[in-house]
Design an enzyme around this catalytic site. Structure first.
Site, PDB file in Angstrom:
ATOM      1  N   ARG A  85      41.617  30.631  38.431  1.00 55.93           N
ATOM      2  CA  ARG A  85      42.424  30.391  39.632  1.00 55.93           C
ATOM      3  C   ARG A  85      42.398  31.557  40.632  1.00 55.93           C
ATOM      4  O   ARG A  85      43.008  31.494  41.685  1.00 55.93           O
ATOM      5  CB  ARG A  85      43.871  30.058  39.224  1.00 55.93           C
ATOM      6  CG  ARG A  85      44.015  28.626  38.745  1.00 55.93           C
ATOM      7  CD  ARG A  85      45.409  28.363  38.237  1.00 55.93           C
ATOM      8  NE  ARG A  85      45.630  28.948  36.905  1.00 55.93           N
ATOM      9  CZ  ARG A  85      46.835  29.183  36.388  1.00 55.93           C
ATOM     10  NH1 ARG A  85      47.906  28.921  37.080  1.00 55.93           N
ATOM     11  NH2 ARG A  85      46.946  29.699  35.180  1.00 55.93           N
ATOM     12  N   LYS A 109      38.957  38.846  36.323  1.00 61.47           N
ATOM     13  CA  LYS A 109      40.372  38.966  36.710  1.00 61.47           C
ATOM     14  C   LYS A 109      40.953  40.350  36.458  1.00 61.47           C
ATOM     15  O   LYS A 109      41.629  40.923  37.327  1.00 61.47           O
ATOM     16  CB  LYS A 109      41.210  37.907  35.988  1.00 61.47           C
ATOM     17  CG  LYS A 109      42.681  38.010  36.319  1.00 61.47           C
ATOM     18  CD  LYS A 109      43.444  36.750  36.064  1.00 61.47           C
ATOM     19  CE  LYS A 109      43.699  36.516  34.611  1.00 61.47           C
ATOM     20  NZ  LYS A 109      44.584  35.357  34.400  1.00 61.47           N
ATOM     21  N   GLN A 129      34.675  38.565  22.891  1.00 58.44           N
ATOM     22  CA  GLN A 129      34.975  37.165  22.567  1.00 58.44           C
ATOM     23  C   GLN A 129      34.101  36.336  23.508  1.00 58.44           C
ATOM     24  O   GLN A 129      34.430  36.152  24.670  1.00 58.44           O
ATOM     25  CB  GLN A 129      36.466  36.856  22.801  1.00 58.44           C
ATOM     26  CG  GLN A 129      36.838  35.463  22.315  1.00 58.44           C
ATOM     27  CD  GLN A 129      38.162  34.964  22.883  1.00 58.44           C
ATOM     28  OE1 GLN A 129      38.609  35.403  23.932  1.00 58.44           O
ATOM     29  NE2 GLN A 129      38.775  34.023  22.184  1.00 58.44           N
ATOM     30  N   GLY A 139      41.015  30.581  22.493  1.00 56.23           N
ATOM     31  CA  GLY A 139      42.457  30.760  22.324  1.00 56.23           C
ATOM     32  C   GLY A 139      42.845  32.188  21.984  1.00 56.23           C
ATOM     33  O   GLY A 139      42.013  33.004  21.586  1.00 56.23           O
ATOM     34  N   TYR A 162      48.623  41.859  27.191  1.00 58.98           N
ATOM     35  CA  TYR A 162      47.694  41.056  27.977  1.00 58.98           C
ATOM     36  C   TYR A 162      47.123  41.887  29.119  1.00 58.98           C
ATOM     37  O   TYR A 162      47.868  42.591  29.820  1.00 58.98           O
ATOM     38  CB  TYR A 162      48.428  39.854  28.598  1.00 58.98           C
ATOM     39  CG  TYR A 162      48.753  38.727  27.648  1.00 58.98           C
ATOM     40  CD1 TYR A 162      48.321  38.723  26.334  1.00 58.98           C
ATOM     41  CD2 TYR A 162      49.479  37.626  28.100  1.00 58.98           C
ATOM     42  CE1 TYR A 162      48.621  37.669  25.482  1.00 58.98           C
ATOM     43  CE2 TYR A 162      49.786  36.563  27.260  1.00 58.98           C
ATOM     44  CZ  TYR A 162      49.357  36.594  25.957  1.00 58.98           C
ATOM     45  OH  TYR A 162      49.646  35.549  25.125  1.00 58.98           O
ATOM     46  N   ASP A 182      46.210  40.872  31.866  1.00 59.13           N
ATOM     47  CA  ASP A 182      46.628  40.377  33.181  1.00 59.13           C
ATOM     48  C   ASP A 182      48.146  40.413  33.350  1.00 59.13           C
ATOM     49  O   ASP A 182      48.691  39.755  34.233  1.00 59.13           O
ATOM     50  CB  ASP A 182      46.076  38.968  33.436  1.00 59.13           C
ATOM     51  CG  ASP A 182      46.475  37.973  32.363  1.00 59.13           C
ATOM     52  OD1 ASP A 182      47.201  38.363  31.423  1.00 59.13           O
ATOM     53  OD2 ASP A 182      46.074  36.803  32.464  1.00 59.13           O
ATOM     54  N   LYS A 196      33.990  67.205  59.345  1.00 61.38           N
ATOM     55  CA  LYS A 196      33.447  66.992  58.000  1.00 61.38           C
ATOM     56  C   LYS A 196      32.988  68.315  57.417  1.00 61.38           C
ATOM     57  O   LYS A 196      32.359  69.105  58.115  1.00 61.38           O
ATOM     58  CB  LYS A 196      32.277  66.013  58.112  1.00 61.38           C
ATOM     59  CG  LYS A 196      31.556  65.744  56.844  1.00 61.38           C
ATOM     60  CD  LYS A 196      30.056  65.571  57.070  1.00 61.38           C
ATOM     61  CE  LYS A 196      29.308  66.843  56.762  1.00 61.38           C
ATOM     62  NZ  LYS A 196      27.867  66.675  56.646  1.00 61.38           N
ATOM     63  N   TYR A 240      32.944  66.348  67.523  1.00 55.78           N
ATOM     64  CA  TYR A 240      32.438  66.231  66.156  1.00 55.78           C
ATOM     65  C   TYR A 240      32.122  67.621  65.625  1.00 55.78           C
ATOM     66  O   TYR A 240      31.312  68.351  66.206  1.00 55.78           O
ATOM     67  CB  TYR A 240      31.173  65.359  66.089  1.00 55.78           C
ATOM     68  CG  TYR A 240      30.570  65.400  64.705  1.00 55.78           C
ATOM     69  CD1 TYR A 240      31.299  64.937  63.616  1.00 55.78           C
ATOM     70  CD2 TYR A 240      29.316  65.955  64.473  1.00 55.78           C
ATOM     71  CE1 TYR A 240      30.790  65.013  62.331  1.00 55.78           C
ATOM     72  CE2 TYR A 240      28.798  66.029  63.189  1.00 55.78           C
ATOM     73  CZ  TYR A 240      29.539  65.558  62.118  1.00 55.78           C
ATOM     74  OH  TYR A 240      29.040  65.640  60.851  1.00 55.78           O
ATOM     75  N   SER A 292      33.743  72.893  77.184  1.00 54.42           N
ATOM     76  CA  SER A 292      33.668  71.440  76.983  1.00 54.42           C
ATOM     77  C   SER A 292      32.237  70.934  77.085  1.00 54.42           C
ATOM     78  O   SER A 292      31.414  71.484  77.825  1.00 54.42           O
ATOM     79  CB  SER A 292      34.515  70.732  78.040  1.00 54.42           C
ATOM     80  OG  SER A 292      35.862  71.044  77.834  1.00 54.42           O
TER      81      SER A 292
HETATM   82  C1  UD1 Z   1      50.037  32.415  26.492  1.00 51.05           C
HETATM   83  C2  UD1 Z   1      50.908  32.069  25.283  1.00 51.05           C
HETATM   84  C3  UD1 Z   1      52.257  31.529  25.787  1.00 51.05           C
HETATM   85  C4  UD1 Z   1      52.917  32.526  26.683  1.00 51.05           C
HETATM   86  C5  UD1 Z   1      51.990  32.938  27.812  1.00 51.05           C
HETATM   87  C6  UD1 Z   1      52.588  34.102  28.557  1.00 51.05           C
HETATM   88  C7  UD1 Z   1      49.424  31.368  23.503  1.00 51.05           C
HETATM   89  C8  UD1 Z   1      48.844  30.228  22.767  1.00 51.05           C
HETATM   90  N1  UD1 Z   1      50.248  31.081  24.484  1.00 51.05           N
HETATM   91  O1  UD1 Z   1      49.771  31.204  27.153  1.00 51.05           O
HETATM   92  O2  UD1 Z   1      53.088  31.245  24.679  1.00 51.05           O
HETATM   93  O3  UD1 Z   1      54.098  31.970  27.217  1.00 51.05           O
HETATM   94  O4  UD1 Z   1      50.706  33.370  27.306  1.00 51.05           O
HETATM   95  O5  UD1 Z   1      51.827  34.374  29.704  1.00 51.05           O
HETATM   96  O6  UD1 Z   1      49.158  32.514  23.154  1.00 51.05           O
HETATM   97  N2  UD1 Z   1      42.864  35.258  26.280  1.00 51.05           N
HETATM   98  C9  UD1 Z   1      41.703  35.705  25.670  1.00 51.05           C
HETATM   99  N3  UD1 Z   1      40.936  34.789  25.021  1.00 51.05           N
HETATM  100  C10 UD1 Z   1      41.254  33.476  24.914  1.00 51.05           C
HETATM  101  C11 UD1 Z   1      42.433  33.035  25.539  1.00 51.05           C
HETATM  102  C12 UD1 Z   1      43.223  33.946  26.208  1.00 51.05           C
HETATM  103  O7  UD1 Z   1      41.377  36.873  25.734  1.00 51.05           O
HETATM  104  O8  UD1 Z   1      40.485  32.733  24.297  1.00 51.05           O
HETATM  105  C13 UD1 Z   1      43.704  36.228  26.975  1.00 51.05           C
HETATM  106  C14 UD1 Z   1      43.740  36.011  28.468  1.00 51.05           C
HETATM  107  O9  UD1 Z   1      42.763  36.786  29.112  1.00 51.05           O
HETATM  108  C15 UD1 Z   1      45.133  36.454  28.829  1.00 51.05           C
HETATM  109  C16 UD1 Z   1      45.941  36.164  27.575  1.00 51.05           C
HETATM  110  O10 UD1 Z   1      45.033  36.086  26.522  1.00 51.05           O
HETATM  111  O11 UD1 Z   1      45.179  37.826  29.075  1.00 51.05           O
HETATM  112  C17 UD1 Z   1      46.777  34.907  27.692  1.00 51.05           C
HETATM  113  O12 UD1 Z   1      45.924  33.818  27.875  1.00 51.05           O
HETATM  114  P1  UD1 Z   1      46.317  32.556  28.739  1.00 51.05           P
HETATM  115  O13 UD1 Z   1      45.218  31.581  28.675  1.00 51.05           O
HETATM  116  O14 UD1 Z   1      46.797  33.000  30.059  1.00 51.05           O
HETATM  117  O15 UD1 Z   1      47.539  32.009  27.862  1.00 51.05           O
HETATM  118  P2  UD1 Z   1      48.637  30.993  28.292  1.00 51.05           P
HETATM  119  O16 UD1 Z   1      48.122  29.620  28.133  1.00 51.05           O
HETATM  120  O17 UD1 Z   1      49.199  31.367  29.594  1.00 51.05           O
HETATM  121 CA    CA Z   2      48.576  32.890  31.354  1.00 49.79          CA
END
Ligand code: UD1
Ligand code: CA
Length: 456
Positions: free
Chosen positions: A15, A22, A74, A79, A101, A103, A349, A364, A403
């Site tokens: 997004r 990101k 990964q 997940g 995280y 992000d 500079k 300059y 000048s």
């Molecule tokens: C996740 C949580 C959710 C929580 C939310 C908070 C899970 C299953 N869910 O959901 O309970 O409320 O964060 O923001 O954990 N990432 C990886 N590899 C993957 C998937 C994700 O590195 O395969 C990383 C992403 O880069 C990110 C973080 O894990 O930094 C969370 O991933 P995201 O997909 O945003 O999780 P949510 O679905 O938002």
């Molecule tokens: Ca998220």
């Protein structure tokens, strides 16, 4: 601290609609992931691992000098549980593991310390109550208020969706159990992913105590999924930087119109007008006044100096009580001594300008050493570059550069020498001499300008 920290950062960030991974998007001039790393390091983890995936090479490249990071690839996003499993071989199994995280950039060290302290040897979850919990995993509790598990929005019942306490994703996993738990994860859910959050139900059913801690403010746990959220967190961060300055006694014309993308250190009585952007390491000593819309990177501005509007400074220093701008540009390697004045449309500079010297208009100065009390007239140019090499210009104390002169380097102007206006100086001017290369002026009386020829 005896702790593993794993930062999950393999997400694609669809997004963001950006070619940049990101976690490399900047917040306050610094990649999101760097914010998280710096907070993580303050907890002194025994192991610090980052799970990366999308844009992997660029991410590793951006942090190539951070030798303490253990990288886990990964390659396919299956997940959060699967992500953490990739880091497992890098961790010390005898220590608890904290997940962060990549992000979620603004989580505070004090919040994480509280989570660790309150959880002890047990499991700890950082949770928060939100008015609008949509999109997050919900924390499910039993009648006694004990945490039973986390259910993702897409897998939740209507009753569970009504829960306002959400999982921030930041959790502390006790030692000794992680490998077994991760190996036991299943992907039988709406997203077909291995959810890290499923370990919570596993812990609860095994009778483990699960502590919950809240951040001091909700923005600490807000994530960046799109540019709008990134912009919002940027504002939160900037407002906090501004508040810190205000509380230190810095006067900001408008705390919502200053941007600090680095480290700004201010003395007493510093005033900063609207629209200024500070980057890198900037020191503003006592009594410095910064006019509106200045851009200042890696600079030291000594006590009492004034920068007028639209001044651009990068890798330079301004001496005590100096006056710079408006519309001046000091480039890397510029050092102004005390009381030096640099006026509008002057570019300098890699040069040293001595005390009380002035270059006030349209000039300059490159690769020059200028002494004290030198006057550099309007439109003076150091010709420091012959197309291949750069040469220095040396101007000694009390010289006067008329000048519109050009100083063709290498060239030296002696102490007290005068360079007549419009001179092209190609040979050294001795001390106290007048050097002038101007073409003698002719007067032709009653000059008739050419008139248009009649073509018909
Ligand atoms: C996740 C949580 C959710 C929580 C939310 C908070 C899970 C299953 N869910 O959901 O309970 O409320 O964060 O923001 O954990 N990432 C990886 N590899 C993957 C998937 C994700 O590195 O395969 C990383 C992403 O880069 C990110 C973080 O894990 O930094 C969370 O991933 P995201 O997909 O945003 O999780 P949510 O679905 O938002
Ligand atoms: Ca998220």
């Amino acid at each position: 601290m005896s702790l593993n920290i794993v930062i999950l950062a393999a997400g694609q960030g669809k997004r963001m609609y950006s070619a940049c991974p990101k976690v490399l998007h900047p917040l306050a001039g610094k990649p999101l992931l760097r914010h998280v790393l710096e907070t993580a390091r303050q907890l002194h983890p025994a192991r610090l691992a980052v799970v990366y995936g999308h844009g992997g090479d660029a991410v590793r490249q951006a942090f190539s000098s951070d030798t303490d990071i253990l990288w886990a690839l990964q390659s396919e996003q299956r997940g959060t549980g699967h992500a953490l499993a990739q880091a497992l071989p890098l961790l010390d199994a005898t220590l608890p593991t904290l997940t962060l995280y990549g992000d979620v950039p603004l989580v505070e060290k004090t919040t994480l310390e509280r989570l660790l302290l309150q959880s002890g040897e047990d499991m700890g979850l950082l949770t928060v109550d939100l008015d609008h919990p949509q999109g997050y995993g919900r924390v499910v509790r039993d009648e006694q208020g004990r945490v039973r598990g986390i259910v993702e929005e897409r897998d939740a019942t209507d009753a569970e969706r009504a829960i306002t306490e959400i999982n921030t994703g930041i959790l502390l996993l006790p030692r000794g159990v992680l490998g077994g738990w991760l190996a036991g994860l299943k992907n039988e859910n709406a997203q077909g992913e291995y959810y890290l959050t499923d370990v919570v139900a596993r812990a609860a059913s095994g009778g483990m105590t699960i502590h919950t801690t809240h951040p001091a403010a909700a923005w600490e746990v807000e994530g960046v999924n799109d540019q709008r959220q990134l912009a919002a967190l940027e504002r939160v961060h900037q407002r906090r930087s501004a508040d810190r300055l205000l509380l230190q006694g810095v006067s900001l014309a408008d705390p919502s119109r200053v941007d600090i993308r680095g480290h700004l250190v201010c003395g007493r009585g510093v005033r900063i007008d609207v629209g200024c952007v500070f980057g890198g390491e900037v020191h503003l000593e006592d009594g410095v006044a910064i006019g509106p819309y200045c851009v200042i990177n890696d600079a030291r501005i000594a006590a009492g100096a004034r920068l007028a509007a639209f001044t651009h400074i990068d890798g330079a220093s301004v001496g005590a009580n100096g006056v710079v701008g408006p519309y001046a540009r000091l480039r890397p390697g510029t050092e102004l001594a005390a009381g030096a004045h640099v006026g509008n449309f002057v570019e300098i500079k890699n040069s040293r300008i001595g005390s009380d010297s002035k270059a006030n208009h349209l000039t300059y100065i490159g690769d020059a050493d200028i002494g004290a009390r030198v006057n550099v007239g309007a439109g003076v140019i150091t010709c420091n570059y012959d197309g291949a090499n750069k040469f220095r210009t040396c101007i000694e104390d009390d010289a006067f550069i008329g000048s519109g002169s050009q100083l063709v380097a290498p060239v030296q102007v002696g102490k007290g020498a005068t360079i007549g206006a419009g001179t092209t100086l190609t040979r050294d001017a001795p001390a106290n001499a007048l050097a002038i290369s101007r073409v003698r002026q002719n007067i032709i009386a009653d000059w008739k300008r050419p008139s248009k020829k009649d073509t018909q």
